[in-house]
Design a protein around this motif. Structure first.
Motif, PDB file in Angstrom:
ATOM      1  N   GLU A   5       0.828  -1.207   0.000  1.00 27.58           N
ATOM      2  CA  GLU A   5       0.000   0.000   0.000  1.00 27.58           C
ATOM      3  C   GLU A   5       0.862   1.257   0.000  1.00 27.58           C
ATOM      4  O   GLU A   5       0.556   2.215  -0.713  1.00 27.58           O
ATOM      5  N   TYR A  28      -5.325  -3.005   0.202  1.00 33.37           N
ATOM      6  CA  TYR A  28      -4.893  -4.117  -0.636  1.00 33.37           C
ATOM      7  C   TYR A  28      -5.270  -5.376   0.119  1.00 33.37           C
ATOM      8  O   TYR A  28      -4.738  -5.654   1.199  1.00 33.37           O
ATOM      9  N   LEU A  37      -7.117  -4.113  -5.129  1.00 37.43           N
ATOM     10  CA  LEU A  37      -6.434  -2.878  -4.757  1.00 37.43           C
ATOM     11  C   LEU A  37      -7.477  -1.782  -4.825  1.00 37.43           C
ATOM     12  O   LEU A  37      -7.957  -1.434  -5.909  1.00 37.43           O
TER      13      LEU A  37
END
Length: 151
Positions: A5, A28, A37
């Motif tokens: 992330e 994520y 995502l």
């Protein structure tokens, strides 16, 4: 934020700023055997479907170029919703006057959960009005904070 992330944030944030959007959060996660995502964006005027599409098209290209995720995933771009999370000092300042729910990492003033109106926000603290009483919470103690939509 996980390493993935954080890496994605570094890649996409300059493009979001260029397009006039704020990165609110990245998630994520794996669900049902698939990876997702999720990018949450905002701007003062709010977020519409066209905004999500514009951002998705722009960051999809960047993510393909830098390839920070080594396997297949689904990219989703959306608004943070009415109960958006507050993460940065600037978030608390922007939403002064709004109602918020805050959970702290450890008990503060004898409790971990607070619900009140933001009456002030500083670099390292937020002041809430809870039933007529002001409580100053250090931001380093805030585990999570979300707006409380009022209808």
């Amino acid at each position: 934020m996980s390493n993935t992330e954080s890496t994605v944030a570094k890649i996409i944030n300059p493009k979001l700023v260029e397009l006039g959007f704020e990165l609110v959060d990245i998630k994520y996660t794996r669900e049902g055997g698939r990876w997702f995502l999720r990018i949450f964006i905002d701007q003062p005027e709010g977020i519409g479907l066209e905004d999500c599409q514009l951002v998705s098209e722009n960051i999809d290209t960047l993510l393909d170029e830098y390839d920070p995720i080594p396997h297949a995933y689904t990219l989703e771009v959306s608004s943070p919703g009415l109960d958006r999370p507050l993460k940065k000092p600037a978030d608390f300042a922007r939403f002064t006057g709004e109602s918020v729910k805050i959970t702290t990492f450890a008990p503060f003033a004898g409790r971990r959960k607070f619900k009140g109106q933001i009456i002030a926000a500083e670099e390292h603290s937020v002041t809430l009005n809870i039933d007529g009483t002001s409580i100053v919470l250090p931001l380093e103690q805030v585990a999570s904070a979300r707006l409380v939509p009022e209808f």
